[in-house]
Each structure stands twice: as C-alpha cells, then as structure tokens.
Design a protein around this motif. Sequence first.
Motif, PDB file in Angstrom:
ATOM      1  N   LYS A 273       0.811  -1.215   0.000  1.00 40.35           N
ATOM      2  CA  LYS A 273       0.000   0.000   0.000  1.00 40.35           C
ATOM      3  C   LYS A 273       0.850   1.274   0.000  1.00 40.35           C
ATOM      4  O   LYS A 273       0.371   2.334  -0.371  1.00 40.35           O
ATOM      5  CB  LYS A 273      -0.949   0.007   1.207  1.00 40.35           C
ATOM      6  CG  LYS A 273      -1.992  -1.103   1.176  1.00 40.35           C
ATOM      7  CD  LYS A 273      -2.923  -1.027   2.372  1.00 40.35           C
ATOM      8  CE  LYS A 273      -3.972  -2.135   2.303  1.00 40.35           C
ATOM      9  NZ  LYS A 273      -4.872  -2.003   1.123  1.00 40.35           N
ATOM     10  N   GLN A 290      -7.097   4.405   3.674  1.00 40.50           N
ATOM     11  CA  GLN A 290      -7.206   3.082   3.069  1.00 40.50           C
ATOM     12  C   GLN A 290      -7.376   2.048   4.164  1.00 40.50           C
ATOM     13  O   GLN A 290      -6.781   2.168   5.243  1.00 40.50           O
ATOM     14  CB  GLN A 290      -5.955   2.749   2.249  1.00 40.50           C
ATOM     15  CG  GLN A 290      -5.827   3.491   0.938  1.00 40.50           C
ATOM     16  CD  GLN A 290      -4.748   2.884   0.069  1.00 40.50           C
ATOM     17  OE1 GLN A 290      -4.489   1.677   0.122  1.00 40.50           O
ATOM     18  NE2 GLN A 290      -4.096   3.721  -0.729  1.00 40.50           N
ATOM     19  N   GLU A 291      -8.161   1.031   3.874  1.00 44.80           N
ATOM     20  CA  GLU A 291      -8.372  -0.035   4.846  1.00 44.80           C
ATOM     21  C   GLU A 291      -7.213  -1.027   4.799  1.00 44.80           C
ATOM     22  O   GLU A 291      -6.675  -1.334   3.738  1.00 44.80           O
ATOM     23  CB  GLU A 291      -9.695  -0.756   4.578  1.00 44.80           C
ATOM     24  CG  GLU A 291     -10.921   0.101   4.858  1.00 44.80           C
ATOM     25  CD  GLU A 291     -12.206  -0.702   4.756  1.00 44.80           C
ATOM     26  OE1 GLU A 291     -12.132  -1.860   4.279  1.00 44.80           O
ATOM     27  OE2 GLU A 291     -13.267  -0.187   5.159  1.00 44.80           O
ATOM     28  N   LYS A 300      -7.895   1.808   9.382  1.00 46.28           N
ATOM     29  CA  LYS A 300      -7.936   2.793   8.298  1.00 46.28           C
ATOM     30  C   LYS A 300      -6.712   3.697   8.414  1.00 46.28           C
ATOM     31  O   LYS A 300      -6.510   4.353   9.426  1.00 46.28           O
ATOM     32  CB  LYS A 300      -9.217   3.613   8.363  1.00 46.28           C
ATOM     33  CG  LYS A 300     -10.471   2.788   8.065  1.00 46.28           C
ATOM     34  CD  LYS A 300     -11.717   3.651   8.008  1.00 46.28           C
ATOM     35  CE  LYS A 300     -12.937   2.825   7.609  1.00 46.28           C
ATOM     36  NZ  LYS A 300     -14.171   3.653   7.517  1.00 46.28           N
ATOM     37  N   GLN A 303      -3.916   8.189   3.666  1.00 44.79           N
ATOM     38  CA  GLN A 303      -3.193   8.116   2.398  1.00 44.79           C
ATOM     39  C   GLN A 303      -1.885   8.898   2.484  1.00 44.79           C
ATOM     40  O   GLN A 303      -0.859   8.480   1.944  1.00 44.79           O
ATOM     41  CB  GLN A 303      -4.073   8.682   1.278  1.00 44.79           C
ATOM     42  CG  GLN A 303      -3.436   8.667  -0.092  1.00 44.79           C
ATOM     43  CD  GLN A 303      -3.344   7.273  -0.659  1.00 44.79           C
ATOM     44  OE1 GLN A 303      -4.098   6.392  -0.266  1.00 44.79           O
ATOM     45  NE2 GLN A 303      -2.423   7.073  -1.588  1.00 44.79           N
TER      46      GLN A 303
END
Length: 443
Positions: A273, A290-291, A300, A303
């Motif tokens: 990620k 983002q999860e 979570k 970003q």
Amino acid sequence: MVSLQREENFVVIELGSHTTKAMQDVSDVNKLPTVHIRSRAGIIKQEETSNAENTSKTKDDRMNIDEMETEDQAATEQTNGTSNAKSTDSSDQDAAGPSYVFGSAIDSADSDALEAVVDVFTNGFVNDWDVLSAFLRHIVTKELGLRITRNTSGFLFSIPALWPKSDLENLTQIAFEDLNVPSIMVVEQPLMAAYGNNGLTGTVIDMGHDTVTITPIVDSVVQNHSITQSTIAGSAVTQNLQQLLQMDDELCAQFTDKQVPLAFAEALKESGKCRLQLLPDRADDADERQEFEYDGKTYKIKQETLMQAPEVLMQPTQEAQMPLAALVRQAILGCDLDKRAALWENIHIVGGSSQFGDLQERLQMELESTVLPASNIFALSQTRDMQFHSVPEYFIGWRGYGHWAAFLGACLAAKVALTDGRHFVARSDYNDSGPSIIHTKAF
C-alpha cells in the motif's frame, strides 16, 4: 564425481541481511527459490535446572536433523580414517557451545527458553561465524533435506558486495569443513543481478533491509572503488512509518496501549500500500484513508502516511546521508569517463525495498532533472538517455519478481560455472591450498 556435473544437484544460496534464499536444482531457471528464511537465529538457554526439559527437547529436535547421518559418519570414518567433528558431530557441538533454532521455530519457541534472538548479518556483513555455520547447516539439512556426510552437490554462494578477503576465506572453510561440499563458487550479488536482467554492464541499485548499495559493473567486473552505500533502507522505512502512524490519534485509539507496534508497521509496509509520490501534495487527498487488515481487525490508514513513509529513501532526514539520486550519480562518476554512458543506459533496481510503487519513476524524474542537464554543461560522457532494465519477459516464472533478479542470475551462473573447473574450487584444491584458494577462482 559425475553427479557434480548434474544441474539437478547444484545448490544456490543467496545470503541476505533480512532474508536468505536457497534452492537445489537449477535445471529449470523459471523456478523461484524454494527456501525463504529470515537471517536470524534464536540462541537457546543452557540451563540445568528448571528449563532442562525444554532445552533437552529442543536439542532432540535439532538432533533429528542429523539422525540419518550418524551411520554415514561411522562408515566415512572407517573409509577415510579421519572425521570432521565440526560438520558431523552435533552432540559435541551442542556440548561445547550454544544451540540455535531458526525460521518459524523462533516464533513458536517459548520465550523463556531463548536467551536471545540475533541477526546473522548486519549491513550485509557476518556478525558471528559460528551462528552463520549453524544457519547454513540448518538450511542444507532441514530446509533442503541434504545429507551432509553424503553431500555431492556443488554449491554457489551469492554474497553482498564489499566482503573482505578474510570473510570469503571463512565462508569457504565453513562450506568444506561444516557442509562437506565437493565444490564451491562465491559470487557477488550485484553482478548476479545484472546477469538476471540480461546485462554485463550497468549500475545495480540494491535496495535491501539494512542498506542501499549502488554498484557500477563494467564488462562483468564489479567496480569496487566506485560503490556507494547508505544505511537508510527498508528498516528505516518501517521505523519512519511507525512514527507517522503514532501521530495519528484516531489510529492509535484502536490499540490497547495506544502504541502502534513495530510489527504492525512492518506488515503495512509489506502490504504494497505504500508508494512514492510523483505529483505535489493535494490538500483534498491528505485525509483520505485506506483499509488495512491486520490480525483479524480492520484499520484505516491515512493516504498521506502511506505516501510519506518511503520518502525517507529518496530524501533522508539524517544530514550525513545523501539522497538516492546523488548516491547513484556519485557511483557512476567514480568510473572511467568512457564507461559512464553505458552505466546510465543500464540501470537495474533490485532488492526487497525496491517494490514501493512508483519508485523507479520517481528516481528517474530526479535523475533526469539533475544528471542530464549537468552532462550537457560538463560533457560527462554526453549522457543523453537513461534506461532501466528488468528480468526478460521470457523468464515466465519470474514475472512480478524482478526484485529477486540476483537469485535468477546466480542460478544462471551456476548452470555454467559449476560444470567448469576453471571457475569453481574443488575439495582437492581446498585440501592442497586451504581457504585462500577461493581468491584464484572466479566467474
């Protein structure tokens, strides 16, 4: 000796600060390494009282590795009239020194039974040769399933750059005396990375766990005098990510002690990620999340945090460390003027920490904005183009694993070099000249 020439018997071991990879049988180079093991060791406590049963059980587990070798040892001693205590007598080794566990056994072991967990390597160099010997013995017997007393496999060791001659000799001694190998080759990982990417000349950027190493290679010769290195690597990204996560109050509230574990940060880093930023920050994206699934729970993550974490690779916060683009430029400028254009046109990025999204694109942008204009002004070999290379597409099994190009190159080298006595050191050579013979053979 005929078996030595069979590619099915060849063993390739790549020593890494974070992960060591190994495989037997290089007949099909489309196969990925079969062994991936953390380069660390758990030292078992040597107690005679309360934990005697646990220690005995662990020793029994270790003895199971060599239980089928005991009979072979007796036969070998009768045949040769000599024996190698270091390579075959596990009980003496256990009695004289510490016992170790490796791999998943470290995580499953009772913490009270372990005295410490130590890294086999630091910054690419060996911390303790006794630990390395036990580590390699574990890989050969437990992971690869070879019987040391009947070892007929030629070995190729792929090592990090800049190992001194004494270390090469120590590794050679371990191979012949502890692993009972019939033949050995030692090669440098940057050169193998170039081979894996179908190159003989180029600049290899190895982004590892402890270090980032930039190695220029000219016509299959490693330019040791021009190698540059930084200690800001994968582990630094993990630490930076942990610090950034700790600043997120909403995230910290999900942990019982409001402290983000390092293991959480490492798992997040390895999830894919995190990525480097190509465009300037946009304020409206800063709070997007983002999860991330970890240990059965969903978290979570901002970003912005995922973009900032790997930034430390490109622009280190420590004053003593140079930016990655500057390290690359310094390494290439240290080579002969007429070779620099070829080095710019053949750049290979490998290593586990090279998997961050957009890393190549970001590095290319920074290099093009600094190097190409400078070449026009100072005529630095008239660099006009900058090209990045990866594993050729015809290696179907390696698609998506370009960061392991060094292992592929080592397998290719083993297929050629371990069948030619000009390149490998045989046991007869070792018996005649000792460990220093390793400096006379190369590929």
